[in-house]
Enzyme design. Structure first.
Site: not given
Ligand code: GLP
Length: 254
Positions: A65, A134, A136, A141
């Site tokens: 992403d 959430n 995702h 989402e």
């Molecule tokens: C972001 C990214 C996701 C990632 C998520 C969790 O929203 N787009 O791909 O998995 O954060 O991030 P973290 O590892 O910092 O909790």
């Protein structure tokens, strides 16, 4: 088949993840995550590379992403993140690394081109995923259609709040992003899901129950033929750990 592995802490999680990822380096195609969770994983891969134990020159990578409207060189962009944590510190072949273009003038066209590149690489061999609070994965989402490839999404308020820490103020957190869709993720030959952080508990429980629900995108992975879930045990409460392992015996603990 789903394999659950409980690592004692983030470093053990990184070691486990790195050993799974490095199996793909000989001509494999990786789908790669950003976020805080994979940072120690990339660090571990860098160490292995510096010790001469692994080379990434034959690997093709696609990122999951990118924010829409954040320039590549900006501190918060996933282009920059990948440069700092992986591309700039190992021997990847720049012609074989791909990150969605959040600054493209025609976002739709850019998404179609991204899908075409994934296809011409032969599809994803190993999808490495983090997990959003959430539920995702990538930026897919809650509530979204799972029959999508790369597409533009509107970020939920909860995701914008979770990402607030990376931006000077809330208003600057992007409202849109590009993400590889669930359809592409579940079509990957293998999936490695990395879970770290107490705020992921509900999403983790939903996955462990294995009932697919659009409201929890991570549940789209339940039932995948080759899913490795690696959890940083130190971020999960004892109750949650016991609850999950009582239903799903851990394959490996370290
Ligand atoms: C972001 C990214 C996701 C990632 C998520 C969790 O929203 N787009 O791909 O998995 O954060 O991030 P973290 O590892 O910092 O909790």
């Amino acid at each position: 088949m789903t394999t659950w592995q409980w690592a004692d802490d983030r470093e053990s999680m990184a070691a486990l993840a790195a050993s799974i990822i490095t199996r793909e380096v000989n001509g494999g195609v990786l789908l790669l995550p950003t976020g805080a969770t994979p940072v120690p994983v990339y660090r571990r891969l860098q160490e292995l590379y510096e010790r001469g134990e692994v080379s990434f020159r034959d690997v093709t990578t696609f990122n999951l992403d990118e924010y829409v409207g954040v320039p590549e060189e900006a501190q918060q962009s996933y282009h920059r993140y990948m440069e700092e944590h992986f591309f700039g510190v190992v021997d990847v072949d720049r012609r074989r690394v791909h990150v969605p273009h959040g600054m493209a003038r025609d976002l739709e066209k850019s998404c179609r081109e991204y899908d075409a590149s994934i296809e011409s690489a032969g599809g994803i061999g190993l999808a490495v995923l983090g997990l959003g609070q959430n539920g995702h994965v990538g930026f897919n989402e809650p509530g979204e259609d799972w029959e999508q490839k790369t597409h533009v999404v509107s970020l939920s308020e909860s995701t914008r709040r979770a990402n607030r820490q990376y931006f000077p103020k809330h208003a600057e957190v992007p409202k849109r992003a590009i993400t590889v869709g669930i359809q592409t993720i579940v079509a990957s030959r293998a999936i490695l899901l990395l879970v770290s952080g107490a705020e992921k508990t509900e999403a983790l429980l939903r996955l462990s129950r294995g009932i697919p629900s659009r409201e929890w995108p991570v549940t789209s992975l339940a039932g995948h033929g080759r899913l490795d879930v690696v959890v940083d045990r130190s971020s999960v409460s004892e109750d949650v750990y016991r609850d999950i392992v009582s239903r799903i015996p851990a394959t490996l603990e370290r």
